[in-house]
Motif scaffolding. Structure first.
Motif, PDB file in Angstrom:
ATOM      1  N   THR A  67      74.493  70.264  57.226  1.00 16.92           N
ATOM      2  CA  THR A  67      73.418  71.024  56.604  1.00 16.92           C
ATOM      3  C   THR A  67      72.400  71.385  57.684  1.00 16.92           C
ATOM      4  OG1 THR A  67      72.084  69.072  56.042  1.00 16.92           O
ATOM      5  CG2 THR A  67      73.722  69.810  54.410  1.00 16.92           C
ATOM      6  N   PHE A  68      71.437  72.245  57.298  1.00 15.57           N
ATOM      7  CA  PHE A  68      70.457  72.727  58.265  1.00 15.57           C
ATOM      8  C   PHE A  68      69.048  72.268  57.912  1.00 15.57           C
ATOM      9  CE2 PHE A  68      73.928  75.561  59.294  1.00 15.57           C
ATOM     10  CZ  PHE A  68      73.792  75.727  60.673  1.00 15.57           C
ATOM     11  N   SER A  69      68.171  72.357  58.908  1.00 12.35           N
ATOM     12  CA  SER A  69      66.789  71.919  58.729  1.00 12.35           C
ATOM     13  C   SER A  69      66.018  72.826  57.780  1.00 12.35           C
ATOM     14  CB  SER A  69      66.084  71.867  60.093  1.00 12.35           C
ATOM     15  OG  SER A  69      66.196  73.121  60.776  1.00 12.35           O
ATOM     16  N   ASP A  70      66.427  74.074  57.625  1.00  7.62           N
ATOM     17  CA  ASP A  70      65.835  74.981  56.652  1.00  7.62           C
ATOM     18  C   ASP A  70      66.590  74.802  55.337  1.00  7.62           C
ATOM     19  OD1 ASP A  70      65.120  77.149  55.017  1.00  7.62           O
ATOM     20  OD2 ASP A  70      64.856  78.494  56.721  1.00  7.62           O
ATOM     21  N   GLU A  71      65.931  74.274  54.323  1.00  6.62           N
ATOM     22  CA  GLU A  71      66.615  73.922  53.085  1.00  6.62           C
ATOM     23  C   GLU A  71      67.196  75.132  52.361  1.00  6.62           C
ATOM     24  OE1 GLU A  71      67.532  71.099  52.081  1.00  6.62           O
ATOM     25  OE2 GLU A  71      66.375  69.792  53.393  1.00  6.62           O
ATOM     26  N   GLU A  72      66.622  76.306  52.542  1.00  5.40           N
ATOM     27  CA  GLU A  72      67.180  77.499  51.897  1.00  5.40           C
ATOM     28  C   GLU A  72      68.572  77.806  52.432  1.00  5.40           C
ATOM     29  OE1 GLU A  72      67.538  80.492  49.176  1.00  5.40           O
ATOM     30  OE2 GLU A  72      65.978  78.948  49.277  1.00  5.40           O
ATOM     31  N   TYR A  73      68.844  77.448  53.682  1.00  3.01           N
ATOM     32  CA  TYR A  73      70.170  77.644  54.248  1.00  3.01           C
ATOM     33  C   TYR A  73      71.215  76.791  53.526  1.00  3.01           C
ATOM     34  CZ  TYR A  73      68.976  80.447  58.407  1.00  3.01           C
ATOM     35  OH  TYR A  73      68.602  81.456  59.263  1.00  3.01           O
ATOM     36  N   ASN A  74      70.799  75.706  52.895  1.00  5.78           N
ATOM     37  CA  ASN A  74      71.726  74.757  52.275  1.00  5.78           C
ATOM     38  C   ASN A  74      72.007  75.064  50.809  1.00  5.78           C
ATOM     39  OD1 ASN A  74      71.592  73.343  54.755  1.00  5.78           O
ATOM     40  ND2 ASN A  74      69.818  72.171  54.043  1.00  5.78           N
ATOM     41  N   THR A  75      71.458  76.146  50.297  1.00  4.77           N
ATOM     42  CA  THR A  75      71.654  76.488  48.890  1.00  4.77           C
ATOM     43  C   THR A  75      72.961  77.259  48.701  1.00  4.77           C
ATOM     44  OG1 THR A  75      70.348  78.512  49.173  1.00  4.77           O
ATOM     45  CG2 THR A  75      69.185  76.537  48.433  1.00  4.77           C
ATOM     46  N   TYR A  76      73.545  77.117  47.528  1.00  4.10           N
ATOM     47  CA  TYR A  76      74.814  77.785  47.246  1.00  4.10           C
ATOM     48  C   TYR A  76      74.619  79.196  46.716  1.00  4.10           C
ATOM     49  CZ  TYR A  76      73.728  75.951  42.586  1.00  4.10           C
ATOM     50  OH  TYR A  76      73.098  75.623  41.407  1.00  4.10           O
ATOM     51  N   ALA A  77      73.417  79.536  46.285  1.00  4.96           N
ATOM     52  CA  ALA A  77      73.154  80.861  45.734  1.00  4.96           C
ATOM     53  C   ALA A  77      71.662  81.135  45.776  1.00  4.96           C
ATOM     54  CB  ALA A  77      73.668  80.974  44.302  1.00  4.96           C
ATOM     55  N   CYS A  78      71.309  82.401  45.632  1.00  9.05           N
ATOM     56  CA  CYS A  78      69.906  82.771  45.528  1.00  9.05           C
ATOM     57  C   CYS A  78      69.427  82.502  44.095  1.00  9.05           C
ATOM     58  CB  CYS A  78      69.728  84.242  45.903  1.00  9.05           C
ATOM     59  SG  CYS A  78      70.610  85.398  44.834  1.00  9.05           S
ATOM     60  N   PRO A  79      68.130  82.606  43.814  1.00 11.66           N
ATOM     61  CA  PRO A  79      67.637  82.244  42.469  1.00 11.66           C
ATOM     62  C   PRO A  79      68.096  83.174  41.364  1.00 11.66           C
ATOM     63  CG  PRO A  79      65.857  82.179  44.095  1.00 11.66           C
ATOM     64  CD  PRO A  79      67.022  82.846  44.758  1.00 11.66           C
ATOM     65  N   TRP A  80      68.517  84.416  41.680  1.00 10.28           N
ATOM     66  CA  TRP A  80      68.733  85.377  40.600  1.00 10.28           C
ATOM     67  C   TRP A  80      70.193  85.627  40.248  1.00 10.28           C
ATOM     68  CZ3 TRP A  80      65.931  86.167  45.057  1.00 10.28           C
ATOM     69  CH2 TRP A  80      66.577  86.880  46.081  1.00 10.28           C
ATOM     70  N   HIS A  81      71.162  85.309  41.114  1.00 15.17           N
ATOM     71  CA  HIS A  81      72.566  85.423  40.713  1.00 15.17           C
ATOM     72  C   HIS A  81      73.445  84.674  41.704  1.00 15.17           C
ATOM     73  CE1 HIS A  81      73.506  88.256  43.924  1.00 15.17           C
ATOM     74  NE2 HIS A  81      72.606  89.097  43.500  1.00 15.17           N
ATOM     75  N   ASN A  82      74.732  84.549  41.355  1.00 17.55           N
ATOM     76  CA  ASN A  82      75.678  83.886  42.250  1.00 17.55           C
ATOM     77  C   ASN A  82      75.918  84.726  43.495  1.00 17.55           C
ATOM     78  OD1 ASN A  82      75.992  81.771  40.477  1.00 17.55           O
ATOM     79  ND2 ASN A  82      77.883  82.541  39.586  1.00 17.55           N
ATOM     80  N   ASN A  83      76.138  84.040  44.610  1.00 19.66           N
ATOM     81  CA  ASN A  83      76.424  84.714  45.872  1.00 19.66           C
ATOM     82  C   ASN A  83      77.840  84.393  46.336  1.00 19.66           C
ATOM     83  OD1 ASN A  83      73.114  83.981  46.464  1.00 19.66           O
ATOM     84  ND2 ASN A  83      73.825  86.079  46.719  1.00 19.66           N
TER      85      ASN A  83
END
Length: 289
Positions: free
Chosen positions: A219-235
């Motif tokens: 994982t990375f130090s920027d937590e947004e990099y560790n997310t599986y999708a953005c808040p509004w739809h699947n990526n």
């Protein structure tokens, strides 16, 4: 081009990092180095850089198309050090990393390039992509004692699951849009795998930026990099099919004699096609059609 070490590469070879996507391959042993490099070249990476010990050889036809960096992967944090220093040298460039005998697949990989994949992902304001590491293993360990066979590769078609990822900084409440994923050989032979090494998720594709750090749990130090999708739809997500765990389980004296075969009732031959991984739900096309 060959470099005598990471420092030599960063002083003489940074022009390789001027345009992405760039693939970094870390050769822990001599198994399937050539097929790993060729596979990622065929996906359309602008440059492929292999980090490998000096005692390993490259086929002659790869000498002019692959950038080789002599590198000792036995040192603690060797992969993290290399990825982080490459990150610092290539801000804004998409970077991918894997090990030898690992092969990246993404939705529609047979007809689209990795550059097209990442162009769409960038348009969705994403700077990283979740990748599932799907274990491959030879069907016959007597014929292939190191558990590696591209022609007779098998994978688990079920047995994958996810758990909430607790946040120690927030009373262990689940982190937003982050999960820990499990399955494959690390799940079936968990008694031989340390708990901190059982996850199969890896942020293998990311866009470099100043100050970003890869941690030892992929994982990375920027937590947004560790997310599986953005808040509004699947990526989009992707998959790395990997012999790495099978190799480790069969080379480790503590586990090799306990394993006569990796096959079980949920084994299926791997077809080397992205459609199989999509059908099994092991990667996500998101809004990319």
């Amino acid at each position: 081009m060959r470099y005598t070490g990471l420092g030599d590469f960063l002083s003489r070879g940074t022009k390789v990092l001027a345009k992405g996507p760039v693939a970094l391959v870390f050769a822990e042993d001599a198994v399937e180095i050539d097929t790993t490099l060729r596979h990622h070249q065929q996906l359309g990476f602008t440059s492929v850089i292999v980090f490998m010990p000096t005692v390993f050889d490259l086929p002659p036809d790869l000498h002019d198309t692959v950038h080789r960096v002599d590198y000792d992967l036995r040192a603690d944090g060797a992969v993290q050090t290399a990825v982080n220093r490459i990150n610092d040298a290539a801000p804004g460039v998409w970077i991918y990393y894997c090990y030898n005998a690992e092969y990246l697949f993404f939705p529609f990989a047979e007809t689209r390039t990795v550059a097209e994949l990442l162009a769409f992902h960038t348009e969705e304001r994403r700077d990283a992509m979740l990748t599932y590491v799907i274990d491959l293993y030879a069907g016959d360990l007597w014929r292939y004692p190191n558990a590696v066979s591209l022609d007779e590769a098998y994978m688990d078609r079920s047995g994958y699951y996810a758990l909430a990822r607790p946040d120690p900084a927030n009373h262990n409440h689940p982190k937003e849009r982050q999960l820990d994923f499990y399955g494959g050989l690390r799940w079936r032979y968990e008694e031989h795998v340390p708990q901190v090494r059982r996850k199969i998720d890896r942020i293998a594709l990311f866009r470099a930026k100043p100050g970003l750090k890869l941690r030892d749990d992929h994982t990375f130090s920027d937590e947004e990099y560790n997310t599986y999708a953005c808040p509004w739809h699947n990526n989009l997500t992707s998959a790395i099919v990997s012999f790495r765990t099978a190799k480790a389980l069969k080379s480790n004296p503590g586990s090799t004699f306990d394993i006569q075969t990796f096959r079980w009732h949920n084994s299926t031959p791997f077809e080397w096609h992205s459609r199989q991984l999509l059908d099994l739900g092991l990667m996500e096309p998101g809004q990319w059609f």
